[in-house]
Motif scaffolding. Structure first.
Motif, PDB file in Angstrom:
ATOM      1  N   SER A   1     -65.572  15.456 -12.830  1.00 39.78           N
ATOM      2  CA  SER A   1     -64.228  15.815 -13.283  1.00 39.78           C
ATOM      3  C   SER A   1     -63.855  15.097 -14.579  1.00 39.78           C
ATOM      4  O   SER A   1     -62.889  15.467 -15.235  1.00 39.78           O
ATOM      5  N   GLY A   2     -64.612  14.044 -14.924  1.00 34.81           N
ATOM      6  CA  GLY A   2     -64.265  13.238 -16.087  1.00 34.81           C
ATOM      7  C   GLY A   2     -63.268  12.145 -15.765  1.00 34.81           C
ATOM      8  O   GLY A   2     -62.939  11.329 -16.616  1.00 34.81           O
ATOM      9  N   ASP A   3     -62.771  12.128 -14.524  1.00 34.99           N
ATOM     10  CA  ASP A   3     -61.831  11.086 -14.105  1.00 34.99           C
ATOM     11  C   ASP A   3     -62.564   9.764 -13.936  1.00 34.99           C
ATOM     12  O   ASP A   3     -63.788   9.709 -13.866  1.00 34.99           O
ATOM     13  N   CYS A   4     -61.799   8.707 -13.811  1.00 36.03           N
ATOM     14  CA  CYS A   4     -62.379   7.370 -13.601  1.00 36.03           C
ATOM     15  C   CYS A   4     -62.641   7.103 -12.127  1.00 36.03           C
ATOM     16  O   CYS A   4     -63.542   6.352 -11.779  1.00 36.03           O
ATOM     17  N   GLY A   5     -61.837   7.705 -11.264  1.00 38.85           N
ATOM     18  CA  GLY A   5     -61.993   7.522  -9.826  1.00 38.85           C
ATOM     19  C   GLY A   5     -61.361   8.666  -9.077  1.00 38.85           C
ATOM     20  O   GLY A   5     -60.507   9.382  -9.607  1.00 38.85           O
ATOM     21  N   GLU A   6     -61.811   8.832  -7.847  1.00 38.51           N
ATOM     22  CA  GLU A   6     -61.241   9.861  -6.982  1.00 38.51           C
ATOM     23  C   GLU A   6     -61.555   9.515  -5.539  1.00 38.51           C
ATOM     24  O   GLU A   6     -62.487   8.768  -5.257  1.00 38.51           O
ATOM     25  N   MET A   7     -60.730  10.041  -4.660  1.00 35.32           N
ATOM     26  CA  MET A   7     -60.953   9.810  -3.230  1.00 35.32           C
ATOM     27  C   MET A   7     -60.656  11.066  -2.441  1.00 35.32           C
ATOM     28  O   MET A   7     -59.825  11.883  -2.835  1.00 35.32           O
ATOM     29  N   ASP A   8     -61.387  11.206  -1.342  1.00 34.13           N
ATOM     30  CA  ASP A   8     -61.140  12.321  -0.439  1.00 34.13           C
ATOM     31  C   ASP A   8     -59.955  11.985   0.447  1.00 34.13           C
ATOM     32  O   ASP A   8     -59.750  10.820   0.811  1.00 34.13           O
ATOM     33  N   PRO A   9     -59.169  12.994   0.822  1.00 37.23           N
ATOM     34  CA  PRO A   9     -58.019  12.753   1.699  1.00 37.23           C
ATOM     35  C   PRO A   9     -58.443  12.279   3.089  1.00 37.23           C
ATOM     36  O   PRO A   9     -59.595  12.462   3.494  1.00 37.23           O
ATOM     37  N   ILE A  10     -57.509  11.704   3.810  1.00 40.59           N
ATOM     38  CA  ILE A  10     -57.772  11.135   5.135  1.00 40.59           C
ATOM     39  C   ILE A  10     -58.453  12.129   6.073  1.00 40.59           C
ATOM     40  O   ILE A  10     -59.349  11.757   6.797  1.00 40.59           O
ATOM     41  N   GLY A  11     -58.077  13.385   6.060  1.00 40.02           N
ATOM     42  CA  GLY A  11     -58.597  14.351   7.017  1.00 40.02           C
ATOM     43  C   GLY A  11     -60.011  14.852   6.757  1.00 40.02           C
ATOM     44  O   GLY A  11     -60.556  15.600   7.560  1.00 40.02           O
TER      45      GLY A  11
ATOM     46  N   ILE B   1     -62.964  -0.722 -14.302  1.00 45.34           N
ATOM     47  CA  ILE B   1     -63.589  -0.418 -13.004  1.00 45.34           C
ATOM     48  C   ILE B   1     -62.801  -1.093 -11.889  1.00 45.34           C
ATOM     49  O   ILE B   1     -62.506  -0.472 -10.856  1.00 45.34           O
ATOM     50  N   ILE B   2     -62.436  -2.354 -12.095  1.00 42.26           N
ATOM     51  CA  ILE B   2     -61.645  -3.086 -11.097  1.00 42.26           C
ATOM     52  C   ILE B   2     -60.303  -2.387 -10.887  1.00 42.26           C
ATOM     53  O   ILE B   2     -59.871  -2.170  -9.753  1.00 42.26           O
ATOM     54  N   ASP B   3     -59.655  -2.000 -11.968  1.00 34.95           N
ATOM     55  CA  ASP B   3     -58.371  -1.297 -11.916  1.00 34.95           C
ATOM     56  C   ASP B   3     -58.518   0.021 -11.145  1.00 34.95           C
ATOM     57  O   ASP B   3     -57.717   0.324 -10.252  1.00 34.95           O
ATOM     58  N   THR B   4     -59.545   0.782 -11.465  1.00 39.93           N
ATOM     59  CA  THR B   4     -59.759   2.070 -10.800  1.00 39.93           C
ATOM     60  C   THR B   4     -60.019   1.889  -9.312  1.00 39.93           C
ATOM     61  O   THR B   4     -59.471   2.625  -8.480  1.00 39.93           O
ATOM     62  N   LEU B   5     -60.840   0.908  -8.960  1.00 44.18           N
ATOM     63  CA  LEU B   5     -61.128   0.661  -7.553  1.00 44.18           C
ATOM     64  C   LEU B   5     -59.851   0.293  -6.798  1.00 44.18           C
ATOM     65  O   LEU B   5     -59.566   0.840  -5.732  1.00 44.18           O
ATOM     66  N   ILE B   6     -59.072  -0.614  -7.343  1.00 38.02           N
ATOM     67  CA  ILE B   6     -57.808  -0.999  -6.702  1.00 38.02           C
ATOM     68  C   ILE B   6     -56.884   0.216  -6.584  1.00 38.02           C
ATOM     69  O   ILE B   6     -56.247   0.433  -5.550  1.00 38.02           O
ATOM     70  N   HIS B   7     -56.823   1.013  -7.640  1.00 37.57           N
ATOM     71  CA  HIS B   7     -55.986   2.217  -7.657  1.00 37.57           C
ATOM     72  C   HIS B   7     -56.354   3.139  -6.484  1.00 37.57           C
ATOM     73  O   HIS B   7     -55.479   3.578  -5.724  1.00 37.57           O
ATOM     74  N   GLU B   8     -57.637   3.414  -6.325  1.00 37.78           N
ATOM     75  CA  GLU B   8     -58.067   4.314  -5.251  1.00 37.78           C
ATOM     76  C   GLU B   8     -57.846   3.684  -3.878  1.00 37.78           C
ATOM     77  O   GLU B   8     -57.466   4.379  -2.927  1.00 37.78           O
ATOM     78  N   LEU B   9     -58.054   2.380  -3.764  1.00 32.27           N
ATOM     79  CA  LEU B   9     -57.811   1.702  -2.488  1.00 32.27           C
ATOM     80  C   LEU B   9     -56.333   1.718  -2.119  1.00 32.27           C
ATOM     81  O   LEU B   9     -55.983   1.860  -0.937  1.00 32.27           O
ATOM     82  N   LEU B  10     -55.455   1.580  -3.098  1.00 31.73           N
ATOM     83  CA  LEU B  10     -54.021   1.687  -2.824  1.00 31.73           C
ATOM     84  C   LEU B  10     -53.662   3.081  -2.316  1.00 31.73           C
ATOM     85  O   LEU B  10     -52.868   3.225  -1.382  1.00 31.73           O
TER      86      LEU B  10
ATOM     87  N   PRO C   1     -50.853   6.151   1.238  1.00 28.61           N
ATOM     88  CA  PRO C   1     -50.881   7.477   0.610  1.00 28.61           C
ATOM     89  C   PRO C   1     -49.524   8.036   0.199  1.00 28.61           C
ATOM     90  O   PRO C   1     -49.459   8.964  -0.606  1.00 28.61           O
ATOM     91  N   ASP C   2     -48.450   7.459   0.690  1.00 26.66           N
ATOM     92  CA  ASP C   2     -47.128   7.982   0.361  1.00 26.66           C
ATOM     93  C   ASP C   2     -46.513   7.356  -0.891  1.00 26.66           C
ATOM     94  O   ASP C   2     -45.436   7.762  -1.322  1.00 26.66           O
ATOM     95  N   ILE C   3     -47.184   6.366  -1.474  1.00 29.24           N
ATOM     96  CA  ILE C   3     -46.652   5.716  -2.677  1.00 29.24           C
ATOM     97  C   ILE C   3     -46.830   6.648  -3.871  1.00 29.24           C
ATOM     98  O   ILE C   3     -47.868   7.303  -4.017  1.00 29.24           O
ATOM     99  N   CYS C   4     -45.845   6.677  -4.748  1.00 26.80           N
ATOM    100  CA  CYS C   4     -45.918   7.549  -5.921  1.00 26.80           C
ATOM    101  C   CYS C   4     -47.000   7.060  -6.885  1.00 26.80           C
ATOM    102  O   CYS C   4     -47.351   5.877  -6.911  1.00 26.80           O
ATOM    103  N   GLU C   5     -47.508   7.970  -7.682  1.00 27.51           N
ATOM    104  CA  GLU C   5     -48.590   7.685  -8.624  1.00 27.51           C
ATOM    105  C   GLU C   5     -48.215   6.577  -9.607  1.00 27.51           C
ATOM    106  O   GLU C   5     -49.039   5.715  -9.927  1.00 27.51           O
ATOM    107  N   GLU C   6     -46.993   6.576 -10.083  1.00 29.84           N
ATOM    108  CA  GLU C   6     -46.558   5.552 -11.038  1.00 29.84           C
ATOM    109  C   GLU C   6     -46.642   4.158 -10.428  1.00 29.84           C
ATOM    110  O   GLU C   6     -47.136   3.210 -11.067  1.00 29.84           O
TER     111      GLU C   6
END
Length: 85
Positions: A16-26, A43-52, A57-62
């Protein structure tokens, strides 16, 4: 993360060209994928971002983006680096 399991995968680049992505819980066999085609701090920022996203999952993207970047900066200043070998 909070009772759910993702496999953490580091890849050279994401299609996708993105830095990180995750599959939904289901999603069975869900993954968090992080591109290694970034600086260490990104990389550290992206990993933390995806882990958050996985943990809260209900926290806004910002809020996720700002919090991940702040945590990554602190960890980087403490000497955290990525060993991608």
């Amino acid at each position: 993360m909070r009772g759910h399991h993702w496999e953490l995968i580091f890849v050279e680049r994401l299609p996708s060209g993105d830095c990180g992505e995750m599959d939904p819980i289901g999603v069975p066999g869900k993954e968090i994928r992080v591109s290694l085609h970034q600086t260490d701090i990104d990389i550290i920022d992206t990993l933390i971002h995806e882990l958050l996203h996985a943990a809260l999952p209900d926290i806004c993207e910002e809020a996720v983006t700002e919090t991940a970047t702040d945590i990554a900066k602190v960890l980087y200043r403490l000497g955290v680096r990525v060993d991608n070998e």
